[in-house]
Scaffold this motif. Structure first.
Motif, mmCIF file in Angstrom:
data_model
loop_
_atom_site.group_PDB
_atom_site.id
_atom_site.type_symbol
_atom_site.label_atom_id
_atom_site.label_comp_id
_atom_site.label_asym_id
_atom_site.label_seq_id
_atom_site.Cartn_x
_atom_site.Cartn_y
_atom_site.Cartn_z
ATOM 1 N N LEU A 1 4.865 5.165 -2.873
ATOM 2 C CA LEU A 1 3.688 6.207 -2.876
ATOM 3 C C LEU A 1 2.833 6.160 -4.132
ATOM 4 N N CYS A 2 1.419 6.302 -3.741
ATOM 5 C CA CYS A 2 0.603 6.373 -4.779
ATOM 6 C C CYS A 2 0.857 7.680 -5.775
ATOM 7 N N ALA A 3 0.125 8.001 -6.776
ATOM 8 C CA ALA A 3 0.394 9.252 -7.580
ATOM 9 C C ALA A 3 -0.067 10.577 -6.786
ATOM 10 N N ALA A 4 -1.150 10.254 -6.224
ATOM 11 C CA ALA A 4 -1.489 11.645 -5.516
ATOM 12 C C ALA A 4 -0.752 11.847 -4.336
ATOM 13 N N CYS A 5 -0.122 11.032 -3.693
ATOM 14 C CA CYS A 5 0.582 11.345 -2.154
ATOM 15 C C CYS A 5 1.995 11.854 -3.161
ATOM 16 N N ALA A 6 2.449 11.315 -4.019
ATOM 17 C CA ALA A 6 3.801 11.554 -4.627
ATOM 18 C C ALA A 6 3.790 13.166 -5.008
ATOM 19 N N ALA B 1 0.734 -1.129 -0.082
ATOM 20 C CA ALA B 1 -0.152 -0.044 -0.050
ATOM 21 C C ALA B 1 0.950 1.129 -0.125
ATOM 22 N N CYS B 2 0.262 2.249 -0.391
ATOM 23 C CA CYS B 2 0.916 3.568 -0.379
ATOM 24 C C CYS B 2 1.524 3.846 0.959
ATOM 25 N N ALA B 3 2.890 4.505 1.063
ATOM 26 C CA ALA B 3 3.245 4.414 2.486
ATOM 27 C C ALA B 3 2.663 5.577 3.183
ATOM 28 N N SER B 4 2.088 6.487 2.390
ATOM 29 C CA SER B 4 1.286 7.647 2.965
ATOM 30 C C SER B 4 -0.204 7.528 3.218
ATOM 31 N N CYS B 5 -1.157 7.581 2.354
ATOM 32 C CA CYS B 5 -2.244 7.322 2.527
ATOM 33 C C CYS B 5 -2.685 5.723 3.090
ATOM 34 N N ARG B 6 -2.026 4.868 2.621
ATOM 35 C CA ARG B 6 -2.100 3.397 2.850
ATOM 36 C C ARG B 6 -3.552 2.734 2.361
ATOM 37 N N GLU B 7 -4.174 3.566 1.377
ATOM 38 C CA GLU B 7 -5.385 3.267 0.938
ATOM 39 C C GLU B 7 -5.133 2.352 -0.503
ATOM 40 N N VAL B 8 -4.384 3.130 -1.239
ATOM 41 C CA VAL B 8 -4.314 2.458 -2.546
ATOM 42 C C VAL B 8 -2.896 1.810 -2.653
ATOM 43 N N PRO B 9 -2.741 1.050 -3.770
ATOM 44 C CA PRO B 9 -1.338 0.248 -4.021
ATOM 45 C C PRO B 9 -0.496 1.581 -4.387
#
Ligand SMILES: [Zn+2]
Length: 213
Positions: free
Chosen positions: A29-34, A15-23
């Motif tokens: 990180l996911c694209a939105a968090c990056a 999972a994304c290291a920041s939001c933990r919601e999406v792969p």
């Protein structure tokens, strides 16, 4: 339990290291968090006396703070590329003013190194340049009964140079840019600069991934 976790991490997309919601994408990180990572490096002003000028990639908050935590405390080493890229941006700002500088990472304490199994600041140097490992954590102080702040202070006080490597750097006359992950008071950078200066090394500046405001 650890083995089960390790196997899950092998076979499931992390999972994304920041939001933990999406792969996460390949970088952790996911694209939105990056996209929420800081865009421009900035000067930090730590309050500890003797701290060299420090440029950081951003404030310790949001996806940057989450990514640093997951990298350091949960061993998500796939984040090294994005965090190293951010550190590289801060180094580039400093290096423009300090030509031909040598990069010297702050070493982990022995306990942290043992726990993580790798030198997490030196590992961020890959996209930037060769790290000169001229500093080492000193003998372990008895930290039983100490607060986190007191342990940090003891670790700073025990920072020492690796004599042969520091002497070679001093003889080269190259200025040093210290590298660290997170700057809080600046006490660690100040202690590292003092140890290097005692060995005849010129410490010009420092760069870090994030600053705690
Ligand atoms: Zn995310």
């Amino acid at each position: 339990m650890r083995l089960v976790e390790a196997l899950c991490e092998l076979f499931l997309p992390a999972a994304c290291a920041s939001c933990r919601e999406v792969p996460a994408s390949g970088g952790g990180l996911c694209a939105a968090c990056a996209a929420g990572l800081p865009a421009a490096a900035a000067l930090a002003v730590p309050r500890a006396p003797g701290t060299p000028p420090v440029v950081v990639a951003g404030a310790y908050e949001g996806p940057l703070a989450e990514a640093l935590n997951e990298y350091k405390e949960r061993g998500r080493r796939e984040l090294a590329a994005v965090l190293g890229g951010l550190l590289g941006r801060a180094v580039a700002v400093v290096a423009a003013e300090v030509p031909d500088a040598a990069l010297v990472p702050i070493p982990p304490t022995r306990a942290a190194r043992r726990e993580r199994g790798f030198d997490h600041v030196a590992a961020l140097c890959a996209p930037i340049g060769r790290p000169h490992r001229c500093l080492r954590a000193g003998p372990r102080a008895d930290s039983v009964g100490l607060t986190a702040a007191q342990r940090r202070h003891a670790a700073d006080a025990s920072l020492a140079v690796v004599p042969g490597r520091a002497a070679a750097l001093a003889a080269s006359g190259r200025p040093v840019i210290l590298l660290d992950d997170i700057v809080t008071t600046g006490a660690t950078l100040s202690a590292a600069a003092a140890a290097l200066r005692r060995a005849g090394v010129k410490v010009a500046a420092a760069a870090a991934v994030a600053a705690v405001e």
